[in-house]
Design a protein around this motif. Structure first.
Motif, PDB file in Angstrom:
ATOM      1  N   GLN A   1     -13.583  -5.231   6.897  1.00 10.34           N
ATOM      2  CA  GLN A   1     -13.084  -4.453   5.752  1.00 10.34           C
ATOM      3  C   GLN A   1     -13.192  -2.950   6.027  1.00 10.34           C
ATOM      4  O   GLN A   1     -13.801  -2.197   5.258  1.00 10.34           O
ATOM      5  CB  GLN A   1     -13.823  -4.847   4.470  1.00 10.34           C
ATOM      6  CG  GLN A   1     -13.528  -6.280   4.055  1.00 10.34           C
ATOM      7  CD  GLN A   1     -13.991  -6.608   2.654  1.00 10.34           C
ATOM      8  OE1 GLN A   1     -14.551  -5.771   1.945  1.00 10.34           O
ATOM      9  NE2 GLN A   1     -13.745  -7.834   2.227  1.00 10.34           N
TER      10      GLN A   1
ATOM     11  N   ASP B   1      -9.876  -3.781  -5.974  1.00 12.68           N
ATOM     12  CA  ASP B   1     -10.125  -2.967  -4.785  1.00 12.68           C
ATOM     13  C   ASP B   1      -8.840  -2.334  -4.246  1.00 12.68           C
ATOM     14  O   ASP B   1      -8.886  -1.242  -3.662  1.00 12.68           O
ATOM     15  CB  ASP B   1     -10.784  -3.805  -3.690  1.00 12.68           C
ATOM     16  CG  ASP B   1     -12.286  -3.918  -3.876  1.00 12.68           C
ATOM     17  OD1 ASP B   1     -12.835  -3.218  -4.752  1.00 12.68           O
ATOM     18  OD2 ASP B   1     -12.920  -4.703  -3.142  1.00 12.68           O
ATOM     19  N   PHE B   2      -7.719  -3.007  -4.410  1.00 12.42           N
ATOM     20  CA  PHE B   2      -6.433  -2.428  -3.995  1.00 12.42           C
ATOM     21  C   PHE B   2      -6.212  -1.107  -4.714  1.00 12.42           C
ATOM     22  O   PHE B   2      -5.873  -0.092  -4.086  1.00 12.42           O
ATOM     23  CB  PHE B   2      -5.298  -3.402  -4.308  1.00 12.42           C
ATOM     24  CG  PHE B   2      -3.918  -2.869  -4.029  1.00 12.42           C
ATOM     25  CD1 PHE B   2      -3.332  -3.057  -2.786  1.00 12.42           C
ATOM     26  CD2 PHE B   2      -3.190  -2.194  -5.002  1.00 12.42           C
ATOM     27  CE1 PHE B   2      -2.044  -2.579  -2.517  1.00 12.42           C
ATOM     28  CE2 PHE B   2      -1.900  -1.712  -4.755  1.00 12.42           C
ATOM     29  CZ  PHE B   2      -1.338  -1.906  -3.505  1.00 12.42           C
ATOM     30  N   TRP B   3      -6.411  -1.095  -6.009  1.00  6.97           N
ATOM     31  CA  TRP B   3      -6.164   0.112  -6.805  1.00  6.97           C
ATOM     32  C   TRP B   3      -7.227   1.165  -6.562  1.00  6.97           C
ATOM     33  O   TRP B   3      -6.936   2.371  -6.584  1.00  6.97           O
ATOM     34  CB  TRP B   3      -6.045  -0.247  -8.278  1.00  6.97           C
ATOM     35  CG  TRP B   3      -4.868  -1.142  -8.492  1.00  6.97           C
ATOM     36  CD1 TRP B   3      -4.878  -2.487  -8.727  1.00  6.97           C
ATOM     37  CD2 TRP B   3      -3.489  -0.767  -8.414  1.00  6.97           C
ATOM     38  NE1 TRP B   3      -3.583  -2.970  -8.807  1.00  6.97           N
ATOM     39  CE2 TRP B   3      -2.722  -1.941  -8.623  1.00  6.97           C
ATOM     40  CE3 TRP B   3      -2.827   0.438  -8.191  1.00  6.97           C
ATOM     41  CZ2 TRP B   3      -1.329  -1.928  -8.609  1.00  6.97           C
ATOM     42  CZ3 TRP B   3      -1.445   0.460  -8.172  1.00  6.97           C
ATOM     43  CH2 TRP B   3      -0.718  -0.719  -8.389  1.00  6.97           C
TER      44      TRP B   3
ATOM     45  N   SER C   1      -8.463  -8.471   1.369  1.00  9.54           N
ATOM     46  CA  SER C   1      -9.241  -8.337   0.131  1.00  9.54           C
ATOM     47  C   SER C   1      -8.441  -7.720  -1.007  1.00  9.54           C
ATOM     48  O   SER C   1      -8.883  -7.735  -2.153  1.00  9.54           O
ATOM     49  CB  SER C   1     -10.485  -7.486   0.394  1.00  9.54           C
ATOM     50  OG  SER C   1     -10.157  -6.105   0.541  1.00  9.54           O
ATOM     51  N   PHE C   2      -7.264  -7.191  -0.704  1.00 12.13           N
ATOM     52  CA  PHE C   2      -6.466  -6.490  -1.700  1.00 12.13           C
ATOM     53  C   PHE C   2      -5.536  -7.408  -2.495  1.00 12.13           C
ATOM     54  O   PHE C   2      -4.899  -6.950  -3.449  1.00 12.13           O
ATOM     55  CB  PHE C   2      -5.623  -5.409  -1.028  1.00 12.13           C
ATOM     56  CG  PHE C   2      -6.422  -4.226  -0.533  1.00 12.13           C
ATOM     57  CD1 PHE C   2      -7.677  -3.937  -1.044  1.00 12.13           C
ATOM     58  CD2 PHE C   2      -5.905  -3.405   0.458  1.00 12.13           C
ATOM     59  CE1 PHE C   2      -8.401  -2.839  -0.600  1.00 12.13           C
ATOM     60  CE2 PHE C   2      -6.621  -2.302   0.903  1.00 12.13           C
ATOM     61  CZ  PHE C   2      -7.877  -2.019   0.373  1.00 12.13           C
TER      62      PHE C   2
ATOM     63  N   LEU D   1       0.826  -1.207   0.000  1.00 14.63           N
ATOM     64  CA  LEU D   1       0.000   0.000   0.000  1.00 14.63           C
ATOM     65  C   LEU D   1       0.860   1.256   0.000  1.00 14.63           C
ATOM     66  O   LEU D   1       0.566   2.221  -0.724  1.00 14.63           O
ATOM     67  CB  LEU D   1      -0.924  -0.001   1.216  1.00 14.63           C
ATOM     68  CG  LEU D   1      -2.103  -0.971   1.138  1.00 14.63           C
ATOM     69  CD1 LEU D   1      -2.655  -1.250   2.533  1.00 14.63           C
ATOM     70  CD2 LEU D   1      -3.199  -0.400   0.237  1.00 14.63           C
TER      71      LEU D   1
ATOM     72  N   THR E   1      -2.454  -8.131  -6.869  1.00 15.32           N
ATOM     73  CA  THR E   1      -3.361  -7.129  -6.301  1.00 15.32           C
ATOM     74  C   THR E   1      -4.722  -7.208  -6.998  1.00 15.32           C
ATOM     75  O   THR E   1      -4.824  -7.531  -8.174  1.00 15.32           O
ATOM     76  CB  THR E   1      -2.790  -5.712  -6.453  1.00 15.32           C
ATOM     77  OG1 THR E   1      -2.553  -5.455  -7.841  1.00 15.32           O
ATOM     78  CG2 THR E   1      -1.492  -5.559  -5.679  1.00 15.32           C
ATOM     79  N   THR E   2      -5.762  -6.883  -6.249  1.00 17.33           N
ATOM     80  CA  THR E   2      -7.125  -6.927  -6.768  1.00 17.33           C
ATOM     81  C   THR E   2      -7.574  -5.532  -7.207  1.00 17.33           C
ATOM     82  O   THR E   2      -6.942  -4.531  -6.856  1.00 17.33           O
ATOM     83  CB  THR E   2      -8.086  -7.446  -5.688  1.00 17.33           C
ATOM     84  OG1 THR E   2      -8.122  -6.493  -4.605  1.00 17.33           O
ATOM     85  CG2 THR E   2      -7.635  -8.812  -5.162  1.00 17.33           C
TER      86      THR E   2
ATOM     87  N   ARG F   1      -7.311  -5.593   4.305  1.00 20.92           N
ATOM     88  CA  ARG F   1      -6.007  -5.850   3.680  1.00 20.92           C
ATOM     89  C   ARG F   1      -6.013  -7.171   2.919  1.00 20.92           C
ATOM     90  O   ARG F   1      -5.442  -7.269   1.830  1.00 20.92           O
ATOM     91  CB  ARG F   1      -4.910  -5.827   4.742  1.00 20.92           C
ATOM     92  CG  ARG F   1      -4.594  -4.422   5.248  1.00 20.92           C
ATOM     93  CD  ARG F   1      -3.551  -4.418   6.350  1.00 20.92           C
ATOM     94  NE  ARG F   1      -4.088  -4.855   7.620  1.00 20.92           N
ATOM     95  CZ  ARG F   1      -3.638  -5.865   8.346  1.00 20.92           C
ATOM     96  NH1 ARG F   1      -2.599  -6.575   7.921  1.00 20.92           N
ATOM     97  NH2 ARG F   1      -4.178  -6.179   9.503  1.00 20.92           N
TER      98      ARG F   1
END
Length: 231
Positions: free
Chosen positions: A136, A216-218, A199-200, A57, A213-214, A197
């Motif tokens: 989340q 949602d991360f971006w 979920s990323f 992150l 990375t997913t 975290r």
């Protein structure tokens, strides 16, 4: 669980760089700043396998994504400092030094010469208090009220469960906290719960996180970066 070491100075006397931990940082030359008010440092003081996901992150928020499976919306880059725990599973918590006693000289030099500081931390889903659901979730703390609110708003617009916390354990309000030792004596810390975290990333190993990375991360990273660029 109390910290094993009372400071980073004490930690460095007992742990071995390259075996137990690594450090990475970037500082731009002063001439690269168009306005000193925009000097920003992104930090992950408990990265690697200590608070999983905070290294990735911090790097992505700082704009350094060459070895990621994605990239940021814009090209701005920021200074950063990251401390990575390298120990085997179950052995990294001893590398945690609380932010009010975090005396790493490189981190302090970067922060004390900056105008803005943003730190990534990790907490457990059950840690938030006051009736808040930690699933989340992102708890926003610090002393930079304006930036805190901008980050909250941008994260909320992307559908993230984020709020400004009053939890004394997580609010990052102490003047001794690393984030609040910049030129303005105010910074921001983001406490991301484990489920957020997790979920990323599709793969949570140290070597594979940034490659898996997913979306949602971006979404999260770009929301924070929009808040930074709007300040």
């Amino acid at each position: 669980m109390p910290d094993v070491y009372r400071s980073m100075t004490e930690l460095y006397q007992h742990e071995t760089e390259g075996v137990n931990y690594t450090k990475e940082w970037k500082r731009h030359k002063k001439s690269t700043y168009s306005d000193p008010g925009f000097e920003t440092v992104i930090i992950a003081p408990h990265g690697g396998s200590i608070e999983i996901g905070t290294t990735e992150l911090a790097l992505a928020t700082a704009g350094y994504t060459s070895d990621f499976n994605g990239t940021t919306e814009t090209a701005e880059v920021y200074d950063y400092f990251i401390f990575n725990g390298l120990n085997q599973r179950g052995e990294n918590q001893r590398l945690h030094v609380t932010s009010t006693r975090y005396d790493d000289p490189i981190a302090l030099e970067l922060i004390e010469n900056s105008m803005r500081t943003l730190a990534y931390h990790g907490c457990r889903d059950l840690q938030p208090t006051g009736g808040y659901d930690g699933y989340q979730a992102c708890l926003i703390g610090g002393r930079d009220i304006d930036l805190m609110e901008k980050i909250r708003r941008h994260l909320a617009e992307e559908g993230f469960h984020a709020w400004i916390t009053r939890d004394k354990r997580l609010r990052g309000h102490s003047s001794k906290n690393l984030i609040n030792r910049n030129k303005q004596a105010k910074g921001v810390q983001l406490e991301l719960t484990t489920s957020l975290r997790w979920s990323f990333f599709a793969n949570h190993t140290r070597s594979q996180r940034r490659k898996t990375t997913t979306p949602d991360f971006w979404k999260f990273v770009n929301a924070v970066r929009r808040a930074l660029s709007a300040t």
